[in-house]
Design an enzyme around this catalytic site. Structure first.
Site, PDB file in Angstrom:
ATOM      1  N   GLU A  51      -4.547  -3.751  -3.506  1.00 22.46           N
ATOM      2  CA  GLU A  51      -4.320  -2.318  -3.268  1.00 22.46           C
ATOM      3  C   GLU A  51      -3.573  -1.636  -4.412  1.00 22.46           C
ATOM      4  O   GLU A  51      -3.790  -0.445  -4.670  1.00 22.46           O
ATOM      5  CB  GLU A  51      -3.550  -2.107  -1.955  1.00 22.46           C
ATOM      6  N   PHE A 113       1.517  -6.369  14.882  1.00 18.81           N
ATOM      7  CA  PHE A 113       0.977  -7.058  13.705  1.00 18.81           C
ATOM      8  C   PHE A 113       0.570  -6.036  12.636  1.00 18.81           C
ATOM      9  O   PHE A 113      -0.177  -5.108  12.899  1.00 18.81           O
ATOM     10  CB  PHE A 113      -0.229  -7.906  14.115  1.00 18.81           C
ATOM     11  N   GLN A 114       1.087  -6.227  11.448  1.00 21.09           N
ATOM     12  CA  GLN A 114       0.814  -5.381  10.283  1.00 21.09           C
ATOM     13  C   GLN A 114       1.190  -3.916  10.512  1.00 21.09           C
ATOM     14  O   GLN A 114       0.538  -2.998  10.015  1.00 21.09           O
ATOM     15  CB  GLN A 114      -0.654  -5.496   9.843  1.00 21.09           C
ATOM     16  N   LYS A 163      -5.093   3.741  14.281  1.00 17.94           N
ATOM     17  CA  LYS A 163      -6.475   3.304  14.484  1.00 17.94           C
ATOM     18  C   LYS A 163      -7.161   4.045  15.626  1.00 17.94           C
ATOM     19  O   LYS A 163      -8.359   4.374  15.543  1.00 17.94           O
ATOM     20  CB  LYS A 163      -6.503   1.791  14.739  1.00 17.94           C
ATOM     21  N   MET A 468       8.780  -5.864 -25.792  1.00 19.13           N
ATOM     22  CA  MET A 468       9.742  -4.769 -25.821  1.00 19.13           C
ATOM     23  C   MET A 468      11.117  -5.220 -25.357  1.00 19.13           C
ATOM     24  O   MET A 468      12.142  -4.868 -25.964  1.00 19.13           O
ATOM     25  CB  MET A 468       9.251  -3.604 -24.959  1.00 19.13           C
TER      26      MET A 468
END
Length: 556
Positions: A51, A113-114, A163, A468
């Site tokens: 993602e 969940f999630q 959802k 760097m």
């Protein structure tokens, strides 16, 4: 029409002119992805490896086009994986809309969940975030998100959709695309005051920032600079707002800008900041920056005025409108003697592109890219030494052809951004110039290049160190190279082959041009591993909090 929430999401995207989205599916987003299946002939979905890559791709799409980039994710870790990309877009003022799935409403707050309250998580790093709790609010929220992302100082907006909302049916009526008009409603007296300061100045410079490109005001900006005959120094985000071969273009300003840009800033009697924010990488010592000069600040965000540097005149509003008003009534000026003085400073400090111990020098690589690429081809970078070398050496002639994480400094930004830019600009080639450290961050997105045959030329400046940070350790930490010599054994050519891509290597200066030209002509994704010295430094350098008087031009 009576449509499901998932269908409404797709219809609203079509309303706003969206034809490409980036993302990754998951349980809470399944209804939305089912709708995408039905709309697949109208909306192209690019599946990334992660993602974060999708968020950077949406960002790169937006930077290279000026349109809103769109990213989809599921709930929980899918949504939190967007955080770095949203923060990157936020500080660089890039319009992105993220649409996340979440657990159904009756599970919110129950540690399902999630489940993550992503709308709250991203509040500090977005312009706005919304949790849609009623089906009737879905379409208006999406439209509002697109409006906010493009209004005023642009930036990212997140919409969290449970959802069950995506499954419910709701009446939908198509509306016209959101039209955003940012005006400059400043008083005429303020414009006249700025014009007076310009008229009186003998040694003006323009400090040009990314706001010019964001406002699609490059044409007006060049006209303004020519009218007042002022040399132009660009921030990292401003590169491309004026052609690199324009006689008024001096170069990039700030910590790794040229000696001449630092001297010009310290000797100017007028500094005109256009769409720039006086960041610490440019202003250095904020109390001393431009202390001898009058300062005019033009910006769309009122909060930027006096935030870092106190200014004498300010104009808040859309730069396109502002610059047009400033040009109206301003007389043509001639500052040729001042411009010659800056040119003479440029000759005093030059950084050679001579290779060390047979290694390829970064400038040699970038000079070859300059020779190969067309004027409107795109160059993206990650963050580190390679980023500064690109800013110093690569020639940009048109807006939206240099994509880099300026404010957040996000290692791993470049590959995703290159994917987004290439998908949006199929008539242009995209180079990604990266370092081995940054490339390791999101190297998994090579799979996306292969899956969609996205013809990005990945040029890895491979010094086998974290360059760097290591350079700072040389300068400020007594050569204590703590965790910057990672001794990784990654073979990028073989890695590319493992992803099904072409891999090539450059080890000698005489190989640079031919190999890069071959990679460019392939018209397919390719990784070019360029071996450079671990002791190569980015110079000149103004130490943090210092001025051009403290510039470092050698570390030998």
């Amino acid at each position: 029409m009576l449509l499901t929430g998932a269908d409404i999401i797709c219809e609203c995207l079509l309303e706003q002119g969206v034809d490409t989205v980036f993302g990754y599916p998951g349980g809470a987003a399944l209804n939305t992805y089912d709708a995408l299946y039905k709309y697949r002939d109208k909306i192209t979905h690019i599946l990334t490896a992660h993602e974060q890559g999708a968020s950077h791709a949406a960002d790169g799409y937006a930077r290279s086009t000026g349109k809103v980039g769109v990213v989809f994710s599921t709930s929980g870790p899918g949504a939190t994986n967007l955080v770095t990309g949203l923060a990157t877009a936020n500080i660089d003022s890039i319009p992105v809309v993220a649409i996340c799935g979440n657990v159904q409403r009756d599970l919110l707050g129950r540690d399902a969940f999630q489940e993550v309250d992503i709308a709250s998580v991203v509040k500090p790093i977005t312009k706005a975030s919304f949790l849609v709790m009623e089906k009737e609010d879905l379409a208006p929220t999406i439209r509002k998100a697109f409006e906010i992302a493009q209004s005023g100082r642009k930036g990212p907006v997140l919409i969290d959709v449970p959802k069950d909302i995506t499954a419910m049916k709701c009446e939908y009526t198509r509306q016209d695309k959101v039209q955003v008009k940012n005006d400059c409603n400043v008083k005429d007296s303020v414009i006249k005051e700025a014009q007076q300061l310009i008229s009186e100045s003998k040694r003006p410079i323009i400090y040009a920032g990314g706001g010019i490109i964001s406002a699609n005001a490059s044409e007006e900006f060049v006209k303004f600079a020519e009218l007042i005959d002022a040399p132009v120094c660009c921030s990292l985000m401003g590169l491309g707002c004026m052609p690199a071969d324009h006689p008024l273009f001096v170069g990039n300003i700030g910590m790794h800008g040229g000696y001449e840009t630092g001297k010009a800033t310290d000797n100017a009697d007028l500094i005109i900041a256009c769409g720039a924010r006086f960041s610490d990488r440019v202003a250095g010592d904020r109390e001393k920056f431009g202390q001898q000069a009058k300062i005019i600040h033009m910006d769309i965000d009122e909060k930027e005025i006096h935030k870092n540097v106190k200014v004498d005149n300010w104009i808040v509003g859309d730069l396109k409108d502002t610059l047009a008003k400033l040009c109206d009534g301003t007389q043509q000026k001639d500052n040729s003697s001042w411009i010659k003085e800056i040119t003479d400073w440029k000759k005093q400090v030059t950084i050679s592109g001579v290779n060390k111990d047979g290694y390829c020098h970064p400038y040699q690589i970038l000079d070859a890219i300059n020779d190969i690429k067309k004027r409107d081809d795109i160059v993206a970078t990650d963050v580190g030494q390679h980023q500064m070398w690109v800013a110093q050496r690569t020639e940009f002639f048109t807006p939206r052809t240099f994509l880099t994480s300026g404010g957040l400094g996000t290692m791993g930004f470049g590959l995703g951004a290159s994917i987004g830019a290439s998908m949006a600009n199929k008539d242009k080639r995209v180079f990604l110039v990266t370092g081995d450290g940054s490339f390791h961050m999101n190297i998994n997105e090579l799979v996306t290049l292969k899956s969609y045959n996205i013809p990005v030329v990945v040029v890895v400046m491979n010094n086998s160190v974290l360059g760097m940070v290591r350079q700072w350790q040389k300068l400020f930490y007594n050569n204590h190279f703590s965790q910057t010599d990672p001794h990784r054994a990654t073979d990028f050519v073989e890695v590319a082959k493992g992803y099904g891509l072409k891999g090539m290597r450059i080890t000698k200066p005489e190989e640079i041009s031919s190999v890069l030209k071959k990679a460019y002509d392939m018209k397919e994704p390719v990784v070019v591993d360029c071996v450079i010295s671990p002791d190569e430094n980015v110079l000149p350098m103004i130490p943090p909090g210092k001025t051009a008087d403290d510039i470092i031009t050698s570390m030998d």
